[in-house]
Design a protein around this motif. Structure first.
Motif, PDB file in Angstrom:
ATOM      1  N   ASP A 165      18.936   2.593  -4.448  1.00  0.00           N
ATOM      2  CA  ASP A 165      19.046   1.128  -4.445  1.00  0.00           C
ATOM      3  C   ASP A 165      19.296   0.581  -3.043  1.00  0.00           C
ATOM      4  N   ASN A 166      18.942  -0.678  -2.854  1.00  0.00           N
ATOM      5  CA  ASN A 166      19.270  -1.448  -1.651  1.00  0.00           C
ATOM      6  C   ASN A 166      18.732  -0.825  -0.363  1.00  0.00           C
ATOM      7  N   ILE A 167      17.543  -0.233  -0.427  1.00  0.00           N
ATOM      8  CA  ILE A 167      16.915   0.276   0.788  1.00  0.00           C
ATOM      9  C   ILE A 167      15.543  -0.360   0.947  1.00  0.00           C
ATOM     10  N   PHE A 168      14.867  -0.050   2.069  1.00  0.00           N
ATOM     11  CA  PHE A 168      13.551  -0.612   2.360  1.00  0.00           C
ATOM     12  C   PHE A 168      12.576   0.513   2.665  1.00  0.00           C
ATOM     13  N   ILE A 169      11.394   0.439   2.054  1.00  0.00           N
ATOM     14  CA  ILE A 169      10.305   1.379   2.334  1.00  0.00           C
ATOM     15  C   ILE A 169       9.177   0.584   2.974  1.00  0.00           C
ATOM     16  N   GLY A 170       8.763   0.978   4.172  1.00  0.00           N
ATOM     17  CA  GLY A 170       7.778   0.220   4.935  1.00  0.00           C
ATOM     18  C   GLY A 170       6.364   0.340   4.375  1.00  0.00           C
ATOM     19  N   ASP A 171       5.464  -0.454   4.930  1.00  0.00           N
ATOM     20  CA  ASP A 171       4.060  -0.443   4.513  1.00  0.00           C
ATOM     21  C   ASP A 171       3.444   0.948   4.691  1.00  0.00           C
ATOM     22  N   ASP A 172       2.518   1.291   3.798  1.00  0.00           N
ATOM     23  CA  ASP A 172       1.656   2.476   3.934  1.00  0.00           C
ATOM     24  C   ASP A 172       2.403   3.801   3.897  1.00  0.00           C
ATOM     25  N   ARG A 220       0.811  -1.226   0.000  1.00  0.00           N
ATOM     26  CA  ARG A 220       0.000   0.000   0.000  1.00  0.00           C
ATOM     27  C   ARG A 220       0.845   1.276   0.000  1.00  0.00           C
ATOM     28  N   VAL A 221       2.029   1.191  -0.538  1.00  0.00           N
ATOM     29  CA  VAL A 221       2.903   2.359  -0.653  1.00  0.00           C
ATOM     30  C   VAL A 221       2.482   3.187  -1.872  1.00  0.00           C
ATOM     31  N   GLY A 258       4.237   3.720   7.416  1.00  0.00           N
ATOM     32  CA  GLY A 258       3.235   4.724   7.719  1.00  0.00           C
ATOM     33  C   GLY A 258       3.665   6.163   7.582  1.00  0.00           C
ATOM     34  N   ARG A 259       4.915   6.428   7.233  1.00  0.00           N
ATOM     35  CA  ARG A 259       5.394   7.807   7.194  1.00  0.00           C
ATOM     36  C   ARG A 259       4.957   8.509   5.904  1.00  0.00           C
ATOM     37  N   VAL A 260       4.662   9.802   6.007  1.00  0.00           N
ATOM     38  CA  VAL A 260       4.346  10.644   4.851  1.00  0.00           C
ATOM     39  C   VAL A 260       5.547  11.547   4.635  1.00  0.00           C
ATOM     40  N   ILE A 261       6.150  11.477   3.432  1.00  0.00           N
ATOM     41  CA  ILE A 261       7.425  12.147   3.212  1.00  0.00           C
ATOM     42  C   ILE A 261       7.365  13.036   1.974  1.00  0.00           C
ATOM     43  N   LEU A 262       8.303  13.984   1.934  1.00  0.00           N
ATOM     44  CA  LEU A 262       8.357  14.937   0.826  1.00  0.00           C
ATOM     45  C   LEU A 262       9.753  15.531   0.797  1.00  0.00           C
ATOM     46  N   GLY A 263      10.191  15.946  -0.396  1.00  0.00           N
ATOM     47  CA  GLY A 263      11.429  16.707  -0.515  1.00  0.00           C
ATOM     48  C   GLY A 263      12.614  15.891  -0.969  1.00  0.00           C
ATOM     49  N   SER A 264      13.728  16.608  -1.140  1.00  0.00           N
ATOM     50  CA  SER A 264      14.988  15.985  -1.554  1.00  0.00           C
ATOM     51  C   SER A 264      16.118  16.565  -0.711  1.00  0.00           C
ATOM     52  N   PRO A 265      16.691  15.746   0.175  1.00  0.00           N
ATOM     53  CA  PRO A 265      16.326  14.359   0.491  1.00  0.00           C
ATOM     54  C   PRO A 265      15.007  14.284   1.248  1.00  0.00           C
ATOM     55  N   ALA A 266      14.387  13.121   1.210  1.00  0.00           N
ATOM     56  CA  ALA A 266      13.076  12.934   1.823  1.00  0.00           C
ATOM     57  C   ALA A 266      13.126  13.148   3.332  1.00  0.00           C
ATOM     58  N   VAL A 267      12.147  13.911   3.816  1.00  0.00           N
ATOM     59  CA  VAL A 267      11.936  14.075   5.262  1.00  0.00           C
ATOM     60  C   VAL A 267      10.433  13.998   5.499  1.00  0.00           C
ATOM     61  N   LYS A 268      10.025  14.020   6.769  1.00  0.00           N
ATOM     62  CA  LYS A 268       8.594  14.073   7.051  1.00  0.00           C
ATOM     63  C   LYS A 268       7.974  15.266   6.343  1.00  0.00           C
ATOM     64  N   GLY A 320       8.048  14.259  -6.682  1.00  0.00           N
ATOM     65  CA  GLY A 320       9.384  14.822  -6.718  1.00  0.00           C
ATOM     66  C   GLY A 320      10.273  14.466  -5.540  1.00  0.00           C
ATOM     67  N   THR A 321       9.798  13.610  -4.646  1.00  0.00           N
ATOM     68  CA  THR A 321      10.596  13.218  -3.481  1.00  0.00           C
ATOM     69  C   THR A 321      11.756  12.326  -3.906  1.00  0.00           C
ATOM     70  N   ASP A 322      12.904  12.500  -3.288  1.00  0.00           N
ATOM     71  CA  ASP A 322      14.064  11.635  -3.509  1.00  0.00           C
ATOM     72  C   ASP A 322      14.360  10.879  -2.217  1.00  0.00           C
ATOM     73  N   ILE A 323      14.275   9.551  -2.291  1.00  0.00           N
ATOM     74  CA  ILE A 323      14.401   8.704  -1.103  1.00  0.00           C
ATOM     75  C   ILE A 323      15.751   8.002  -1.158  1.00  0.00           C
ATOM     76  N   TYR A 324      16.620   8.332  -0.212  1.00  0.00           N
ATOM     77  CA  TYR A 324      17.973   7.783  -0.193  1.00  0.00           C
ATOM     78  C   TYR A 324      18.202   6.760   0.915  1.00  0.00           C
ATOM     79  N   THR A 325      17.325   6.740   1.914  1.00  0.00           N
ATOM     80  CA  THR A 325      17.522   5.858   3.063  1.00  0.00           C
ATOM     81  C   THR A 325      16.214   5.140   3.393  1.00  0.00           C
ATOM     82  N   ASN A 326      16.279   4.164   4.267  1.00  0.00           N
ATOM     83  CA  ASN A 326      15.093   3.413   4.670  1.00  0.00           C
ATOM     84  C   ASN A 326      14.007   4.344   5.215  1.00  0.00           C
ATOM     85  N   VAL A 327      12.749   3.961   4.976  1.00  0.00           N
ATOM     86  CA  VAL A 327      11.619   4.756   5.455  1.00  0.00           C
ATOM     87  C   VAL A 327      10.723   3.859   6.315  1.00  0.00           C
TER      88      VAL A 327
END
Length: 360
Positions: free
Chosen positions: A292-299, A281-282, A315-325, A305-312
């Motif tokens: 590459d080689n990271i994990f994004i949790g459920d929901d 449900r992501v 349930g988190r809602v993220i935005l930005g580059s690098p991604a934050v809450k 335009g978000t850039d995700i570089y690390t595990n998330v």
């Protein structure tokens, strides 16, 4: 297509008011003709309804108050649009049976009721389920498996040893099972060095790339839909996996060895780099990039335009580059907009302090 209001209400499991025919499909309220149903899916659309019209309205809305002479009343108009658009969809598949211009290996198994269009090429050992609709110029590689009720649009490519579940929809020019983007250098590459040293390099030297072949496949669950020009790479050794119910928009890229969970939504131009795992449900908005080689949790929900570089975490809602809450990103953007005023205030304070020191 001609449908009565009663027909539409039955298809949507909804209540109807009035009794008219819709001959010309659906339209937005401002553009609706006399034989079209106007989709008033929210309060902003109600003032645009034309008197004497036919409308899709939220339950509790009075059609007569907006001058309508017939209406379908639904509890969730946006959801009802799914059933309504399906009722009016004029799309046609290839004629039943196998077109004489199709090329099918004798060892392939084609399910009962399948319709296969011209210039389709189906390889050795392929199994295609019942009632599949395969449009022209599709190619399906050796030993691929496709479940019942598949719909594959013109020009799509399914490579060898790809396994796909039931009710699969694949849009034109999408490619499933192309080789992954995997290369290695005989010596430690510059990319490896900067990953280890965060940008520092001992020396810059020539290097050449050696191809790593992709021996894994792609495994796709039931009820998956993949948009135009999307690409899903096959795994290097193990399979790339797309979970049940997941929907990929146009121009989405999923790299080798990725695992995408169930009921995910990946919007246009989202890209997921190799060996990343995405939970269930992501939602990834348009142009989201995932390292590459990271994990994004459920929901998890990632805004466009978000850039995700690390595990998330889940349930988190993220935005930005690098991604934050998302809340953190919004507050940071507010602070950036305040910077010019802050600079002006600091300059004024400096001038005041300087004047005081000069007088002292």
């Amino acid at each position: 297509m001609t449908l009565t209001i009663a027909d539409l209400a039955r298809a949507l499991d909804a209540r109807f008011w009035g009794w008219l025919h819709c001959r010309d499909g659906a339209s937005e309220p401002a553009d609706a003709g006399p034989n079209q149903i106007a989709l008033a899916t929210g309060p902003d659309y109600l003032p645009k309804l034309k008197p004497g019209g036919i409308a899709l309205l939220a339950e509790g809305t009075d059609p007569e108050a907006y001058g309508q002479i017939a209406a379908v009343l639904v509890s969730r108009p946006r959801l009802a649009m799914a059933g309504l658009t399906r009722s009016f969809d004029p799309a046609k598949g290839p004629a039943a049976g196998i077109h004489p211009a199709a090329i099918i290996d004798p060892s392939a198994e084609i399910g009962e009721g399948a319709a296969i269009g011209p210039f389709v090429v189906i390889g050795e050992g392929v199994r295609i389920g019942r009632n599949a609709r395969i449009h022209s110029h599709v190619s399906i590689g050796d030993f691929a498996r496709i479940g019942d009720d598949a719909l594959i649009h013109a020009g799509a490519r399914i490579h060898h040893r790809v396994t796909i579940g039931a009710r699969f929809i694949l849009h034109s020019n999408a490619v499933i099972g192309g080789d992954g983007f995997s290369f290695v250098t005989p010596e430690k590459s510059g990319v490896e060095e900067i990953r280890d040293n965060l940008g520092e390099r001992a020396e810059i030297r020539e290097q050449r790339w050696v191809r790593i072949h992709s021996l894994g496949g792609v495994e796709i669950g039931d009820d998956v839909e993949i948009g135009t020009n999307a690409c899903i790479d096959r795994g290097t050794i193990r399979a790339t996996r797309i979970g049940r119910g997941t929907k990929l928009d146009n121009l989405v890229q999923v790299g080798h060895n990725c695992e995408i969970g169930e009921d995910c939504l990946l919007a246009g131009q989202a890209g997921v780099a190799g060996s990343t795992r995405v939970g269930n449900r992501v939602v990834l908005g348009g142009k989201v990039g995932v390292s590459d080689n990271i994990f994004i949790g459920d929901d998890v929900i990632a805004g466009g335009g978000t850039d995700i570089y690390t595990n998330v975490p889940a349930g988190r809602v993220i935005l930005g580059s690098p991604a934050v809450k998302m809340q953190t990103h919004i507050e940071a953007q507010k602070n950036i907009r305040r910077l010019p005023r802050l600079y002006t205030q600091v300059a004024q304070l400096q001038e005041t302090v300087k004047n005081l020191l000069d007088k002292g």
